[in-house]
Design a protein around this motif. Structure first.
Motif, PDB file in Angstrom:
ATOM      1  N   ASN A  52       0.869  -1.178   0.000  1.00  0.00           N
ATOM      2  CA  ASN A  52       0.000   0.000   0.000  1.00  0.00           C
ATOM      3  C   ASN A  52       0.909   1.232   0.000  1.00  0.00           C
ATOM      4  N   HIS A  53       1.275   1.675  -1.190  1.00  0.00           N
ATOM      5  CA  HIS A  53       2.232   2.772  -1.287  1.00  0.00           C
ATOM      6  C   HIS A  53       1.642   4.081  -0.775  1.00  0.00           C
ATOM      7  N   ALA A  54       0.336   4.282  -0.976  1.00  0.00           N
ATOM      8  CA  ALA A  54      -0.297   5.515  -0.494  1.00  0.00           C
ATOM      9  C   ALA A  54      -0.223   5.588   1.028  1.00  0.00           C
ATOM     10  N   LEU A  55      -0.452   4.433   1.691  1.00  0.00           N
ATOM     11  CA  LEU A  55      -0.362   4.406   3.150  1.00  0.00           C
ATOM     12  C   LEU A  55       1.069   4.652   3.607  1.00  0.00           C
ATOM     13  N   ASP A  56       2.034   4.052   2.915  1.00  0.00           N
ATOM     14  CA  ASP A  56       3.440   4.258   3.286  1.00  0.00           C
ATOM     15  C   ASP A  56       3.823   5.729   3.163  1.00  0.00           C
TER      16      ASP A  56
END
Length: 234
Positions: free
Chosen positions: A134-138
């Motif tokens: 989950n790149h957006a969360l990272d």
């Protein structure tokens, strides 16, 4: 993929467990799990699992968690864990005459036998699938960590529920670690003697102080943020 059929024999119950992968139509496979009572007149119970369900069964064996799968015929395979043992059971509920109890067979495995069964399930059904990143969360986690580092001096502080102007514990804020935190977070004239005020907000308390409007939401967000904090550095 395994050649032929994997089997395991439980000496205590005289029940054999067998695993086999079969192509039921072009490009579609099933893992067939059979428990066979090898005593005279013993029953043979079979459950057909999709490859995804067989992977979930393998996950449950590896993680030490319970598992239950009901196939289209209403037959059931389950995984239970006891002290140093894993129990595999099949319950046959299909085509039962009225009033007849379902048939049930079980085997218990321990030690290397559990490892071999797990390896066979992985071979037949495929490796465990890692959750997608989950790149957006990272990205959001790093941005918040940068902000908190500037506001509190700690990129991943612990969080707490606070009482805001609503006079209810509906807010959240980082745990206060100010120089005079212990002295300020005390109600000196509390009936029965001074009392620690963990939910109060004082001059020493860091920002952000966020009002959620709900005691349930505030408690949930604190648990969520603290679980994320314990997960590692951003």
């Amino acid at each position: 993929m395994s050649d032929g059929t994997y089997t395991y024999y439980d000496d205590d119950t005289a029940v054999e467990l067998a695993l086999l992968r079969k192509e039921v139509m072009p490009g579609h496979h099933r893992v067939i799990l059979t428990l066979h009572d090898l005593s005279i007149g013993g029953e043979r119970l079979t459950v057909w699992l999709t490859l995804g369900d067989a992977r979930r069964m393998a996950d449950a064996i590896e993680d030490g968690t319970p598992f239950e799968f009901v196939d289209p015929s209403d037959d059931v395979v389950s995984v239970e864990h006891g002290t140093l043992q894993t129990k595999i059971s099949v319950i046959c509920r299909s085509f039962l005459p009225d009033g007849e109890e379902p048939s049930r067979l079980s085997v218990r495995l321990a030690g290397v036998d559990v490892v071999l069964l797990l390896a066979e399930l992985r071979t037949l059904s495929g490796r465990r699938v890692a959750p997608p990143a989950n790149h957006a969360l990272d990205t959001a986690r790093v941005a918040v960590a940068d902000m908190l580092g500037e506001l509190t001096g700690n990129r991943r502080p612990k969080w707490r529920v606070i009482i805001t102007d609503s006079e209810s514990p509906t807010g959240i804020a980082p745990v206060c670690t100010g120089e005079r935190s212990d002295a300020l977070h005390t109600i000196p004239d509390f009936p029965g003697g001074p009392k620690r005020d963990d939910e109060g907000v004082y001059d020493c308390c860091p920002w952000p102080q966020i009002e959620t409007g709900s005691t349930v939401m505030a408690a949930y967000l604190v648990e969520l943020l603290n679980a994320d904090t314990e997960g590692g550095d951003a």
